[in-house]
Write a protein that holds these residues in place. Sequence first.
Motif, PDB file in Angstrom:
ATOM      1  N   ALA A 140       0.806  -1.318   0.110  1.00  0.00           N
ATOM      2  CA  ALA A 140      -0.086  -0.006   0.091  1.00  0.00           C
ATOM      3  C   ALA A 140       0.803   1.280   0.021  1.00  0.00           C
ATOM      4  CB  ALA A 140      -0.951  -0.128   1.222  1.00  0.00           C
ATOM      5  N   GLY A 141       0.453   2.312  -0.687  1.00  0.00           N
ATOM      6  CA  GLY A 141       0.907   3.628  -0.671  1.00  0.00           C
ATOM      7  C   GLY A 141       1.942   3.876  -1.853  1.00  0.00           C
ATOM      8  N   THR A 142       2.282   2.916  -2.664  1.00  0.00           N
ATOM      9  CA  THR A 142       3.260   2.944  -3.758  1.00  0.00           C
ATOM     10  C   THR A 142       2.926   3.661  -4.873  1.00  0.00           C
ATOM     11  OG1 THR A 142       2.649   0.704  -4.350  1.00  0.00           O
ATOM     12  CG2 THR A 142       4.607   0.906  -2.917  1.00  0.00           C
ATOM     13  N   GLY A 143       1.468   4.059  -5.086  1.00  0.00           N
ATOM     14  CA  GLY A 143       1.019   4.928  -6.194  1.00  0.00           C
ATOM     15  C   GLY A 143       0.394   3.913  -7.236  1.00  0.00           C
ATOM     16  N   LYS A 144       0.376   2.714  -6.923  1.00  0.00           N
ATOM     17  CA  LYS A 144       0.055   1.797  -8.087  1.00  0.00           C
ATOM     18  C   LYS A 144      -1.342   2.145  -8.653  1.00  0.00           C
ATOM     19  CE  LYS A 144      -0.674  -1.619  -5.492  1.00  0.00           C
ATOM     20  NZ  LYS A 144      -0.394  -1.333  -4.182  1.00  0.00           N
ATOM     21  N   THR A 145      -2.388   2.201  -8.079  1.00  0.00           N
ATOM     22  CA  THR A 145      -3.609   2.896  -8.658  1.00  0.00           C
ATOM     23  C   THR A 145      -3.610   4.163  -9.147  1.00  0.00           C
ATOM     24  OG1 THR A 145      -4.863   1.312  -7.165  1.00  0.00           O
ATOM     25  CG2 THR A 145      -6.179   3.127  -8.181  1.00  0.00           C
ATOM     26  N   TYR A 146      -2.907   5.237  -8.151  1.00  0.00           N
ATOM     27  CA  TYR A 146      -2.992   6.587  -8.651  1.00  0.00           C
ATOM     28  C   TYR A 146      -2.548   7.097  -9.694  1.00  0.00           C
ATOM     29  CZ  TYR A 146      -3.111  11.616  -7.549  1.00  0.00           C
ATOM     30  OH  TYR A 146      -3.546  12.916  -7.754  1.00  0.00           O
ATOM     31  N   LEU A 147      -1.320   6.358 -10.037  1.00  0.00           N
ATOM     32  CA  LEU A 147      -0.371   6.615 -11.419  1.00  0.00           C
ATOM     33  C   LEU A 147      -1.030   5.864 -12.604  1.00  0.00           C
ATOM     34  CD1 LEU A 147       3.206   6.134  -9.966  1.00  0.00           C
ATOM     35  CD2 LEU A 147       2.031   8.149 -10.651  1.00  0.00           C
ATOM     36  N   ALA A 148      -1.731   4.917 -12.275  1.00  0.00           N
ATOM     37  CA  ALA A 148      -2.622   4.160 -13.439  1.00  0.00           C
ATOM     38  C   ALA A 148      -3.681   4.943 -13.877  1.00  0.00           C
ATOM     39  CB  ALA A 148      -2.865   2.651 -12.908  1.00  0.00           C
ATOM     40  N   VAL A 149      -4.297   5.618 -12.776  1.00  0.00           N
ATOM     41  CA  VAL A 149      -5.590   6.514 -13.325  1.00  0.00           C
ATOM     42  C   VAL A 149      -4.844   7.610 -13.985  1.00  0.00           C
ATOM     43  CG1 VAL A 149      -7.223   7.850 -12.279  1.00  0.00           C
ATOM     44  CG2 VAL A 149      -7.062   5.645 -11.187  1.00  0.00           C
ATOM     45  N   ALA A 150      -3.837   8.144 -13.349  1.00  0.00           N
ATOM     46  CA  ALA A 150      -3.278   9.311 -14.187  1.00  0.00           C
ATOM     47  C   ALA A 150      -2.967   9.291 -15.530  1.00  0.00           C
ATOM     48  CB  ALA A 150      -1.857   9.907 -13.367  1.00  0.00           C
ATOM     49  N   MET A 151      -2.301   8.029 -15.869  1.00  0.00           N
ATOM     50  CA  MET A 151      -1.859   7.659 -17.364  1.00  0.00           C
ATOM     51  C   MET A 151      -3.167   7.465 -18.195  1.00  0.00           C
ATOM     52  SD  MET A 151       1.399   7.515 -17.471  1.00  0.00           S
ATOM     53  CE  MET A 151       1.603   6.490 -18.881  1.00  0.00           C
ATOM     54  N   ALA A 152      -4.271   6.765 -17.465  1.00  0.00           N
ATOM     55  CA  ALA A 152      -5.652   6.627 -18.213  1.00  0.00           C
ATOM     56  C   ALA A 152      -6.075   8.004 -18.639  1.00  0.00           C
ATOM     57  CB  ALA A 152      -6.449   5.715 -17.297  1.00  0.00           C
ATOM     58  N   VAL A 153      -6.122   8.773 -17.658  1.00  0.00           N
ATOM     59  CA  VAL A 153      -6.619  10.328 -17.909  1.00  0.00           C
ATOM     60  C   VAL A 153      -6.043  10.782 -19.070  1.00  0.00           C
ATOM     61  CG1 VAL A 153      -7.228  12.447 -16.579  1.00  0.00           C
ATOM     62  CG2 VAL A 153      -7.881  10.550 -15.550  1.00  0.00           C
ATOM     63  N   LYS A 154      -4.612  10.814 -18.785  1.00  0.00           N
ATOM     64  CA  LYS A 154      -3.679  11.322 -19.878  1.00  0.00           C
ATOM     65  C   LYS A 154      -4.156  10.641 -21.190  1.00  0.00           C
ATOM     66  CE  LYS A 154       1.092  11.959 -20.931  1.00  0.00           C
ATOM     67  NZ  LYS A 154       1.014  11.499 -22.452  1.00  0.00           N
ATOM     68  N   ALA A 155      -4.196   9.433 -21.280  1.00  0.00           N
ATOM     69  CA  ALA A 155      -4.489   8.915 -22.581  1.00  0.00           C
ATOM     70  C   ALA A 155      -5.765   9.202 -23.097  1.00  0.00           C
ATOM     71  CB  ALA A 155      -4.487   7.077 -22.662  1.00  0.00           C
ATOM     72  N   LEU A 156      -6.800   9.624 -22.528  1.00  0.00           N
ATOM     73  CA  LEU A 156      -8.157  10.056 -22.709  1.00  0.00           C
ATOM     74  C   LEU A 156      -7.911  11.625 -23.324  1.00  0.00           C
ATOM     75  CD1 LEU A 156     -11.163   9.488 -22.793  1.00  0.00           C
ATOM     76  CD2 LEU A 156     -11.450  10.508 -20.578  1.00  0.00           C
ATOM     77  N   ARG A 157      -7.353  12.224 -22.646  1.00  0.00           N
ATOM     78  CA  ARG A 157      -7.104  13.628 -22.747  1.00  0.00           C
ATOM     79  C   ARG A 157      -6.351  13.564 -24.270  1.00  0.00           C
ATOM     80  NH1 ARG A 157      -2.513  16.686 -20.079  1.00  0.00           N
ATOM     81  NH2 ARG A 157      -1.306  15.337 -21.719  1.00  0.00           N
ATOM     82  N   ASP A 158      -5.388  13.119 -24.513  1.00  0.00           N
ATOM     83  CA  ASP A 158      -4.600  13.019 -25.785  1.00  0.00           C
ATOM     84  C   ASP A 158      -5.002  12.140 -26.874  1.00  0.00           C
ATOM     85  OD1 ASP A 158      -3.000  14.195 -24.322  1.00  0.00           O
ATOM     86  OD2 ASP A 158      -1.430  12.637 -24.093  1.00  0.00           O
ATOM     87  N   LYS A 159      -6.549  11.502 -26.573  1.00  0.00           N
ATOM     88  CA  LYS A 159      -7.295  10.975 -27.409  1.00  0.00           C
ATOM     89  C   LYS A 159      -6.772   9.476 -28.049  1.00  0.00           C
ATOM     90  CE  LYS A 159      -9.604  15.196 -29.202  1.00  0.00           C
ATOM     91  NZ  LYS A 159     -10.726  15.134 -28.333  1.00  0.00           N
ATOM     92  N   GLN A 160      -5.944   8.958 -27.179  1.00  0.00           N
ATOM     93  CA  GLN A 160      -5.313   7.672 -27.565  1.00  0.00           C
ATOM     94  C   GLN A 160      -6.377   6.713 -27.206  1.00  0.00           C
ATOM     95  OE1 GLN A 160      -2.044   7.548 -24.881  1.00  0.00           O
ATOM     96  NE2 GLN A 160      -0.852   9.106 -25.975  1.00  0.00           N
ATOM     97  N   VAL A 161      -7.441   6.854 -26.383  1.00  0.00           N
ATOM     98  CA  VAL A 161      -8.567   6.088 -26.124  1.00  0.00           C
ATOM     99  C   VAL A 161      -9.703   6.819 -26.101  1.00  0.00           C
ATOM    100  CG1 VAL A 161      -7.058   4.282 -25.069  1.00  0.00           C
ATOM    101  CG2 VAL A 161      -8.343   6.104 -23.601  1.00  0.00           C
ATOM    102  N   SER A 162     -10.989   6.222 -26.020  1.00  0.00           N
ATOM    103  CA  SER A 162     -12.125   6.674 -26.187  1.00  0.00           C
ATOM    104  C   SER A 162     -12.931   6.698 -24.744  1.00  0.00           C
ATOM    105  CB  SER A 162     -13.333   6.416 -27.596  1.00  0.00           C
ATOM    106  OG  SER A 162     -13.177   5.139 -27.058  1.00  0.00           O
ATOM    107  N   ARG A 163     -12.416   5.977 -23.886  1.00  0.00           N
ATOM    108  CA  ARG A 163     -13.031   5.651 -22.548  1.00  0.00           C
ATOM    109  C   ARG A 163     -12.305   5.000 -21.605  1.00  0.00           C
ATOM    110  NH1 ARG A 163     -17.184   0.604 -23.320  1.00  0.00           N
ATOM    111  NH2 ARG A 163     -16.129  -0.473 -24.413  1.00  0.00           N
ATOM    112  N   ILE A 164     -12.538   5.284 -20.237  1.00  0.00           N
ATOM    113  CA  ILE A 164     -11.950   4.906 -19.334  1.00  0.00           C
ATOM    114  C   ILE A 164     -12.693   3.865 -18.508  1.00  0.00           C
ATOM    115  CG2 ILE A 164     -10.559   5.143 -17.075  1.00  0.00           C
ATOM    116  CD1 ILE A 164      -9.794   7.965 -18.312  1.00  0.00           C
ATOM    117  N   ILE A 165     -12.442   2.671 -17.993  1.00  0.00           N
ATOM    118  CA  ILE A 165     -13.033   1.649 -17.516  1.00  0.00           C
ATOM    119  C   ILE A 165     -12.246   1.304 -16.291  1.00  0.00           C
ATOM    120  CG2 ILE A 165     -14.247  -0.501 -17.276  1.00  0.00           C
ATOM    121  CD1 ILE A 165     -14.371  -0.166 -20.404  1.00  0.00           C
TER     122      ILE A 165
END
Length: 340
Positions: A140-165
């Motif tokens: 716990a506390g290593t940023g596993k989920t938080y960094l993954a969500v950040a990468m997902a939001v970035k991918a959505l913003r950059d139109k690399q994907v059309s949705r986040i699940i």
Amino acid sequence: MSQVIINVESNEITSRVFGCFDSNIKAIERAFDVRISNRRATEGDAIVIDGHEGSVALASRVINHLVTLAQNGAEITEQGVDYAISMVGEGDGEALDASFGDDCIFVTSKGKPIKAKTVGQKQYVDAIKKNTIVFGIGPAGTGKTYLAVAMAVKALRDKQVSRIILTRPAIEAGEKLGFLPGDLQSKIDPYLRPLYDALYDMMGVENYQSKMEKQIIEIAPLAYMRGRTLDDSFIILDEAQNATPEQMKMFLTRLGFNSKAVITGDLTQTDLPFGQKSGLAIATHILSDIEDIHIHQFTDKDVVRHKLVQKIILAYDKFEKKAQENAEKRRNEQKTFKKR
């Protein structure tokens, strides 16, 4: 005795490197047995390090790292200083230097830049960029989920994907779903709350709610993934240690075209019934040699929460290791007794 002088462009940078009441510098002095001071230079400031040659070299490497962080506008925390001291002291200074720069993953709705704070986090982010499926495993506390969500939001913003699940297994950690009030969605919402919190932080509530209404962002229990094919999506399975082997296989086979999946979990915190194998443990064993699938293992050094969290993790690891050794010792004694 030896002396090294590090030139700093401004008093503001020096102040950030020294920390509140010089706390950062005092930590470095204690760690390497050196004396550190600052003085005005022709242009800007100078940080002066005195001591034995080897110690001065190590201390200067840590200070140069902190100066780089300050120049890039990164926050310098007590934990970050301790981490840099640990890395340099153990001979990993080159990895520390190579892993940190002005490499911002995403800027939150409040203007806060999200960056990797440890070498392990940087390797994890790079793995997500390069691979279709990434497993992030660690305490716990290593940023596993938080960094993954950040990468997902970035991918959505950059139109690399059309949705986040985003999905998690709805497994009780000592409580039962039935005691919670409301309908099924109300009962499972507490299990998904960490995912909501991360998205709120990065996108802002209004932007998040708008994308939820348009089904651009979807958060659901793992069981809801069955029978679907997820194309053009960034998919995150959180708390994957609580997925059964069947659920894990089901999730991994949902991956569609132009999609990316990140699976995060901590194998030391499984809430599955006693004797039930974790799908995360089995999946990482089966898939370890497949190209385009990366398994990243975090350690206690990657913990970016309160420094006590790191100490707690180490204490539990020590306790569990001792318990395993005692169990193995008892088994060997029983075997010896039976032979007699």
